[in-house]
Design an enzyme around this catalytic site. Sequence first.
Site, mmCIF file in Angstrom:
data_model
loop_
_atom_site.group_PDB
_atom_site.id
_atom_site.type_symbol
_atom_site.label_atom_id
_atom_site.label_comp_id
_atom_site.label_asym_id
_atom_site.label_seq_id
_atom_site.Cartn_x
_atom_site.Cartn_y
_atom_site.Cartn_z
ATOM 1 N N PHE A 41 0.794 -1.126 -0.107
ATOM 2 C CA PHE A 41 -0.053 0.015 -0.207
ATOM 3 C C PHE A 41 0.736 1.229 -0.017
ATOM 4 C CE2 PHE A 41 -4.267 -1.460 0.844
ATOM 5 C CZ PHE A 41 -4.135 -3.029 1.046
ATOM 6 N N TYR A 46 3.001 8.053 2.055
ATOM 7 C CA TYR A 46 3.937 7.049 1.578
ATOM 8 C C TYR A 46 4.165 6.875 0.082
ATOM 9 C CZ TYR A 46 3.636 5.162 6.378
ATOM 10 O OH TYR A 46 3.713 5.251 7.743
ATOM 11 N N ASP A 131 5.207 -3.851 3.716
ATOM 12 C CA ASP A 131 5.238 -2.560 3.614
ATOM 13 C C ASP A 131 5.854 -1.640 2.572
ATOM 14 O OD1 ASP A 131 5.165 -1.752 7.517
ATOM 15 O OD2 ASP A 131 3.702 -2.599 6.203
ATOM 16 N N GLU A 223 -0.970 -5.218 13.460
ATOM 17 C CA GLU A 223 -0.071 -6.176 14.072
ATOM 18 C C GLU A 223 -0.345 -6.844 15.222
ATOM 19 O OE1 GLU A 223 4.270 -5.223 13.351
ATOM 20 O OE2 GLU A 223 4.164 -4.882 15.659
#
Lengths: 249, 272
Positions: A41, A46, A131, A223
């Site tokens: 993603f 990001y 990630d 998580e």
Amino acid sequence: RRDVLVLTPWLAPIVWEGTFSRDILDAQYVQKNLVTGVVTFAVEKYVPFIEGFMRSADKYFLAGHPVNFYLFTDNPEKVSHLQMAPENHLFVIPVQNHSGWQDISTSRMEIVSTYIHSRFQHEVDYLYSMDINVQLLAHIGVEIIDALVATISSWQFTPHPEDKASEPRPESQAAIPEGEWDFYYTASFYGGSVSEVYKLTRACSEGLMEDRENGIEARWQDESHLNKYLLHHKPTRLLSPEYYWDAEL
Amino acid sequence: RQDVLTVTPWLAPIVWEGTFNPEILDSAYKPLNLTIGVTVFAVGKYTRFVRHFLQSAEQHFMRGYRVIYYIFTDSPEAIPQAQLQPGRRLVTVPIQKYPSWQEISMRRMEAINRHVAEVSHGEVQYLFCLDVDMVFHNPWGPETLGDMVAAIHPGYFKVPREQFPYERRSSSAAFIPEGEGDFYYGGAVFGGLVRKVYEFTKTCHMTILADKANGIMAAWQEESHLNRHFLSHKPSKLLSPEYMWDDKKPKPPEIRLIRFSSVVKNYKEVRD
């Protein structure tokens, strides 16, 4: 390797450099004609990580084997110029951004499970979630391919790993009773067969949804839920922290 | 365990005492409601081993799981009626007796394969193929379950690869050249998912027939063919020699627990 634990008490191998022969594993993988997918993603802040991640993953992730990269992003234009190796494919899937990173993190599990069901299960045999804010520095090969694979968090090797694992809100669906956990796994890199990853992401997204409805947020979000799931559904293979080292440490 | 290899280069676990926690494994496997099958061949004089094999299996093999013993025999009347624990049963499978013990041994692959296709695929999820002239001394549990499972031969686990008694004649379908080979696996123990055992026994039977057509018999009969097959199709789990021991051997420090071992017998007398 005599200096590290290479097998869990439930006989799942823990993959460290020096414990395997990539040649033997490559030969086995090729024999079975498998396709592996990576889902990642890149939303809002990001987005700048996309280029670095895609270049390094294209080069180092299962090099020489066909890989489908599924990139969920709210900025699809940023990606159009990327060139991939001939055996790899990049699929860009546009998403809406949400307020606060906690929110996108929460719905990631749901997005992945939905897309597995509607699309990924028909395109890949194995699927890994990574990630975007990482760069691969060395080859990650077929040693990671197994039914249900989790990466031991580098936090495991700090003086008080139980501090990270403990969930201060016992009413959370992610709560694990004290002393009961095996390892602390990172949500930054996990995967396995498409059916196992579906079950995992389904379970986690349901747990997250239930927490949300009760107004709770588990300490480390998805998580925490991942760790709860893997406590009761033991991974068939573990990756050492060599596979994902948290730069925060 | 730091003193032994516990993972192969293709990341298959090697099961030794001290590498696993039986409770964790039981909690993962018991809920699956599995039925585990065991095949043994009791032909001719080998029927005398059945009673002791069964008694010890009832005590140590897959306690708490559903088990079906398939006793392949040419003399079903010689098979003792055994008292079994609940959830466990015994079935005799009639087979033909061949003239030589080598032939009897090698025809096992064909018999198991046929039986899987006709019967056991519908009755069990996992199948172990064991020698009957052996006895259980300690627990044999779900740590042994896997897609395709082989056991390391007790005579060769500390020996360099060049000394493995592979079939070395290139005219045999079981041929393994010098410089190749991972382990020397024993023919007395193998198993796995029922469909994997089906594929495995089929391939072994084919290579055995190929040799027969060429008038050659491999050095260690079906064990040679088993080793050839496991070289190209690596097992997903290995059992240490704890699971296939030879009582005539002195126990080395690496063997902390003997779970299954051969009965001392007079080979000449029993093979006639």
